[in-house]
Design a protein around this motif. Structure first.
Motif, PDB file in Angstrom:
ATOM      1  N   LYS A 158      21.054  67.217  67.911  1.00 13.72           N
ATOM      2  CA  LYS A 158      22.389  67.466  67.379  1.00 13.72           C
ATOM      3  C   LYS A 158      23.389  67.121  68.458  1.00 13.72           C
ATOM      4  CE  LYS A 158      25.492  70.976  65.448  1.00 13.72           C
ATOM      5  NZ  LYS A 158      25.634  72.378  64.974  1.00 13.72           N
ATOM      6  N   ASP A 218      32.184  64.023  66.628  1.00 13.51           N
ATOM      7  CA  ASP A 218      32.541  63.440  65.334  1.00 13.51           C
ATOM      8  C   ASP A 218      33.028  62.003  65.462  1.00 13.51           C
ATOM      9  OD1 ASP A 218      31.926  65.796  63.984  1.00 13.51           O
ATOM     10  OD2 ASP A 218      33.961  66.605  64.243  1.00 13.51           O
ATOM     11  N   SER A 239      35.040  57.246  63.520  1.00 13.72           N
ATOM     12  CA  SER A 239      34.237  58.364  63.036  1.00 13.72           C
ATOM     13  C   SER A 239      32.761  57.978  62.988  1.00 13.72           C
ATOM     14  CB  SER A 239      34.698  58.771  61.635  1.00 13.72           C
ATOM     15  OG  SER A 239      33.819  59.734  61.081  1.00 13.72           O
ATOM     16  N   VAL A 240      31.896  58.958  63.275  1.00 12.31           N
ATOM     17  CA  VAL A 240      30.449  58.713  63.173  1.00 12.31           C
ATOM     18  C   VAL A 240      29.977  58.827  61.730  1.00 12.31           C
ATOM     19  CG1 VAL A 240      30.033  59.567  65.505  1.00 12.31           C
ATOM     20  CG2 VAL A 240      29.822  61.151  63.567  1.00 12.31           C
ATOM     21  N   LYS A 241      30.795  59.339  60.839  1.00 13.29           N
ATOM     22  CA  LYS A 241      30.376  59.548  59.459  1.00 13.29           C
ATOM     23  C   LYS A 241      29.952  58.221  58.815  1.00 13.29           C
ATOM     24  CE  LYS A 241      31.250  63.939  59.487  1.00 13.29           C
ATOM     25  NZ  LYS A 241      30.126  64.912  59.539  1.00 13.29           N
ATOM     26  N   GLY A 242      28.793  58.250  58.198  1.00 14.08           N
ATOM     27  CA  GLY A 242      28.284  57.057  57.537  1.00 14.08           C
ATOM     28  C   GLY A 242      27.630  56.054  58.470  1.00 14.08           C
ATOM     29  N   THR A 243      27.458  56.432  59.741  1.00 18.79           N
ATOM     30  CA  THR A 243      26.813  55.541  60.707  1.00 18.79           C
ATOM     31  C   THR A 243      25.515  56.178  61.210  1.00 18.79           C
ATOM     32  OG1 THR A 243      27.719  56.419  62.797  1.00 18.79           O
ATOM     33  CG2 THR A 243      29.147  54.955  61.493  1.00 18.79           C
ATOM     34  N   ASP A 277      25.601  59.504  63.443  1.00 21.86           N
ATOM     35  CA  ASP A 277      25.995  60.810  62.928  1.00 21.86           C
ATOM     36  C   ASP A 277      24.869  61.825  63.172  1.00 21.86           C
ATOM     37  OD1 ASP A 277      27.052  62.998  61.735  1.00 21.86           O
ATOM     38  OD2 ASP A 277      27.361  62.089  59.779  1.00 21.86           O
ATOM     39  N   SER A 306      25.831  64.991  63.785  1.00 24.14           N
ATOM     40  CA  SER A 306      26.610  66.218  63.697  1.00 24.14           C
ATOM     41  C   SER A 306      25.783  67.350  63.098  1.00 24.14           C
ATOM     42  CB  SER A 306      27.887  65.989  62.888  1.00 24.14           C
ATOM     43  OG  SER A 306      27.580  65.483  61.597  1.00 24.14           O
ATOM     44  N   ASN A 330      33.603  67.050  70.630  1.00 22.81           N
ATOM     45  CA  ASN A 330      34.570  67.887  69.930  1.00 22.81           C
ATOM     46  C   ASN A 330      35.161  68.926  70.878  1.00 22.81           C
ATOM     47  OD1 ASN A 330      33.763  66.496  67.641  1.00 22.81           O
ATOM     48  ND2 ASN A 330      32.328  68.080  66.991  1.00 22.81           N
TER      49      ASN A 330
END
Length: 346
Positions: free
Chosen positions: A202, A206, A223-227, A230, A232, A249
């Motif tokens: 973890k 972000d 952003s790490v979202k969708g990569t 991620d 998180s 963060n």
């Protein structure tokens, strides 16, 4: 706490003798460091059943380190990570550094003779609850192309809470840039146990800084979202290729520290939590280890992804990216950063 110091050899052309220092607490956590490159050579940690294994990649002799290694356990500096074209400018003065990473033609980890290639002076501070090794040296003006005489203090300590401390402090007599990290490769199953693909990770991040084909940040913060970056939510690392700077963060904190990473090996039960005052962490899963032959302790050959790095740091190429957190250090200022690696089982 128990501390021992033993002779470990000599580096040609350097007057300070090389020592191997062993720190051990009452819980069976044992750390070995040397004043050559401030290298953490070994971390022996018990698993959930009390079985001990060495959880960092490394060598058993100074001679092996002198023959070359990919920064196993060493300090990286004066500027860790990369600087574009080895060039930065301060107050109208251009500093040209060595471009010592052949695939990218960038400056990496302070050059071919960075802080990891020197023997450091040191002292020991022993207390009932902790022991610290305080390393120090002066990096002279012009060393590796950097400006300013830089006085560096790097402390590595072990305490009775199973915490390994990395502390950096530096001052200069003229403006310079500084980014200092420890570059240990971790495998919580044991250094000779195979890949870290099955470890759970973890990252308290972000966002990340994308890079171009030469591993230099583009200047974006995405952003790490969708990569694939991620982490998180805790998940298996898998067999991907990771060598990225992630922006930590600001929300998950403990005193002066922010949480950076949580690593867990389900097979052994060993866990490691990383806390830091630094703004970022470089997550590298060692996928390039197979590019050369590295034979570690007991003759084990380290293959791709058999150890991972969680290098708490400032951003790569910050001297050339004005919107990144500054790595400039001026006379009268103090560079100071701290990181904790907290070991446990579950």
């Amino acid at each position: 706490m128990n501390t021992t110091i033993e002779d470990w050899g000599h580096v040609e052309g350097q007057n300070i003798p090389v020592k191997l220092i062993t720190l051990q607490n009452s819980h069976g956590l044992k750390v070995q460091v040397t004043n050559y490159g401030c290298i953490v050579t070994s971390i022996e940690a018990p698993d959930r059943d009390g079985q001990v294994a060495d959880v960092v990649l490394g060598y058993e002799s100074l001679e092996k380190y002198l023959s070359g290694h990919p920064f196993f356990g060493a300090i990286a500096g004066r500027y860790a990570n990369r600087i574009r074209g080895g060039r930065y400018e301060l107050d109208g003065t251009v500093y040209q550094l060595e471009t010592n990473e052949p695939p990218t033609q960038q400056h990496l980890h302070g050059g071919s003779k960075g802080f990891d290639k020197y023997v450091w002076d040191f002292s020991i501070e022993e207390k009932p609850e902790s022991t610290f090794v305080h390393f120090c040296r002066v990096s002279p003006d012009g060393e590796s192309g950097y400006g300013g005489n830089l006085l560096v203090n790097h402390s590595i300590g072990l305490d009775e809470l199973n915490q390994l401390h990395y502390r950096f402090k530096a001052t200069t007599d003229k403006p310079t840039v500084v980014n200092l990290v420890n570059h240990s490769y971790y495998n919580l199953a044991g250094h000779d146990s195979g890949t870290v693909d099955g470890h759970l990770l973890k990252l308290h991040a972000d966002f990340y800084t994308p890079v171009d084909e030469t591993m230099i940040p583009t200047g974006e913060v995405n952003s790490v979202k969708g990569t694939a970056l991620d982490f998180s939510v805790e998940r298996k690392i898998g067999d991907g290729e990771f060598d990225h700077n992630l922006v930590l963060n600001q929300t998950n904190t403990e005193g002066d520290y922010r949480y950076a990473a949580e690593l867990y090996d389900p097979a052994s039960g060993r866990a490691m939590t990383v806390l830091t005052t630094q703004p970022a962490v470089q997550f590298y899963n060692g996928f390039k280890l197979s590019n050369k032959s590295w034979f570690g302790r007991n003759g084990h050959k380290y293959e791709s992804r058999e150890g991972l790095c969680l290098e708490t740091q400032h951003f790569p190429d910050s001297p050339n990216q004005c919107h990144f957190p500054s790595t400039r250090l001026n006379p009268g200022e103090v560079f100071e950063e701290k990181t904790i690696h907290r070991f446990s089982t579950k």
